[in-house]
Motif scaffolding. Sequence first.
Motif, PDB file in Angstrom:
ATOM      1  N   ASP A   1      59.681  31.365  44.165  1.00 50.95           N
ATOM      2  CA  ASP A   1      60.555  32.575  43.658  1.00 50.95           C
ATOM      3  C   ASP A   1      61.669  32.048  43.139  1.00 50.95           C
ATOM      4  OD1 ASP A   1      58.751  34.440  44.560  1.00 50.95           O
ATOM      5  OD2 ASP A   1      59.795  34.815  46.327  1.00 50.95           O
TER       6      ASP A   1
ATOM      7  N   GLN B   1      53.163  33.893  41.313  1.00 52.04           N
ATOM      8  CA  GLN B   1      53.098  35.107  42.087  1.00 52.04           C
ATOM      9  C   GLN B   1      53.335  36.514  41.692  1.00 52.04           C
ATOM     10  OE1 GLN B   1      56.736  33.831  44.708  1.00 52.04           O
ATOM     11  NE2 GLN B   1      55.314  32.511  45.877  1.00 52.04           N
ATOM     12  N   ALA B   2      52.266  37.272  41.881  1.00 54.41           N
ATOM     13  CA  ALA B   2      52.071  38.676  41.501  1.00 54.41           C
ATOM     14  C   ALA B   2      53.046  39.411  42.328  1.00 54.41           C
ATOM     15  CB  ALA B   2      50.805  39.075  41.410  1.00 54.41           C
ATOM     16  N   ASN B   3      53.300  40.982  41.463  1.00 48.86           N
ATOM     17  CA  ASN B   3      54.290  41.855  42.279  1.00 48.86           C
ATOM     18  C   ASN B   3      53.655  43.019  42.036  1.00 48.86           C
ATOM     19  OD1 ASN B   3      56.201  43.496  43.473  1.00 48.86           O
ATOM     20  ND2 ASN B   3      57.556  43.215  41.405  1.00 48.86           N
ATOM     21  N   PHE B   4      53.029  43.631  42.896  1.00 49.20           N
ATOM     22  CA  PHE B   4      52.383  45.023  42.859  1.00 49.20           C
ATOM     23  C   PHE B   4      52.736  46.016  43.738  1.00 49.20           C
ATOM     24  CE2 PHE B   4      48.684  41.982  42.022  1.00 49.20           C
ATOM     25  CZ  PHE B   4      48.516  42.006  40.731  1.00 49.20           C
ATOM     26  N   SER B   5      54.138  45.828  43.996  1.00 49.26           N
ATOM     27  CA  SER B   5      54.855  47.050  44.768  1.00 49.26           C
ATOM     28  C   SER B   5      54.899  48.159  44.148  1.00 49.26           C
ATOM     29  CB  SER B   5      56.182  46.445  45.068  1.00 49.26           C
ATOM     30  OG  SER B   5      57.038  46.265  43.711  1.00 49.26           O
TER      31      SER B   5
ATOM     32  N   PHE C   1      55.157  43.250  36.931  1.00 51.93           N
ATOM     33  CA  PHE C   1      54.182  42.881  37.795  1.00 51.93           C
ATOM     34  C   PHE C   1      54.195  41.307  38.046  1.00 51.93           C
ATOM     35  CE2 PHE C   1      52.872  46.597  35.421  1.00 51.93           C
ATOM     36  CZ  PHE C   1      52.596  47.507  36.449  1.00 51.93           C
TER      37      PHE C   1
ATOM     38  N   ARG D   1      55.997  38.461  39.834  1.00 48.74           N
ATOM     39  CA  ARG D   1      57.445  37.997  40.639  1.00 48.74           C
ATOM     40  C   ARG D   1      57.984  36.812  40.113  1.00 48.74           C
ATOM     41  NH1 ARG D   1      58.608  40.275  45.366  1.00 48.74           N
ATOM     42  NH2 ARG D   1      56.506  40.863  45.379  1.00 48.74           N
ATOM     43  N   THR D   2      57.295  35.738  39.534  1.00 49.07           N
ATOM     44  CA  THR D   2      57.706  34.450  38.900  1.00 49.07           C
ATOM     45  C   THR D   2      58.344  34.613  37.807  1.00 49.07           C
ATOM     46  OG1 THR D   2      55.838  33.231  40.246  1.00 49.07           O
ATOM     47  CG2 THR D   2      56.988  32.091  38.612  1.00 49.07           C
TER      48      THR D   2
END
Length: 246
Positions: free
Chosen positions: A61, A135-139, A233, A235-236
Motif C-alpha cells: 500500500d 492489490q484490488a479494492n472491491f469495497s 478498484f 488499491r495499489t
Amino acid sequence: MSHIIKPSEAEQEANEGLAVPRDRRAFLKWSGGAAVAILAMRGAVLASEGNGLFSLPIAQDGTAVDLGKGDFGILNYAYALEQLEAAFYTQVTQNFYSGATDEERQVLTQIRDHEIAHREFFKAALGKKAIPALQANFSAVDFRSRDSVLNTSRTFEDLGVSAYNGAGQLFKSATFLLLAGKIVSVEARHAAAIRDLLQPRTAYFSGDDVTDPSTGLDPARRPSEVLQAAAPFIRTPVTANNLPTS
C-alpha cells in the motif's frame, strides 16, 4: 526485443477447423478453450526462452507501481487489468450471491478461468519485466447482490474491451498485437454474455451504449482514460507516465 516468436503450426491448427456451438454456455466454453490453449502454447514458448512463470512480490500500500515503457509497458497495462478481473471473478465464485442460477454460476466461473489464464499468460510473457501483483479494492461491490456483481462485471468487461481496442495501435510488435487481438475477442464475448444475463434475449448484449450504431464499432479508450476508470478498484497506486501515446 531480441527476436519475434512466430505462431507455431500447432497454434495455427488451434485456430482452424473449430465448430462453433450455438448454445451460449457451450459457446463460452468453446471460445475460452481455444483461447486458453493458444495462450498456454504461447506461454510455453516464452518459458522456453527463459521468461517462465515465477512468483511476484505483492505491491505494498502506498507504493506506486510504474507500468514501464514501450511494448512491455503496454503488456504490463494489460496485465494490470487482467489481475483486476481475475481477482474480481475469483471473489465472486468463492461465494456466489443468493439466488444465482446454474447458468449464472457456469458463466461466471468460465469467465473467471479465462481471466486467470489471461493473467498468467501476461505474467509469463513479461518475465522479469512484469509489475508486482496489485492489490484490488472491491469495497464498493456488494458481492451478496446480483445487481452489484453483474453490473460491476459489465463495467469491467466493457472497459477491458475498450482498453484493448485503444492499446492495439500503440504496439510496435505485430506479434503482441496479434495476441492482444485474440484476447480482446474473448473479452468481448464475456461482455456480451454478462449483458445477456442482465437483459436476456435483447439487443443489450451489444447495446448502443457500447457499440456505435452508425459504425458498428466498439469504443477505443486510451490507457489514461482506462486507468482513471479502473482506479477506484485498484488499491495499489499505478503510474503510466512512460507508456507510448502513438
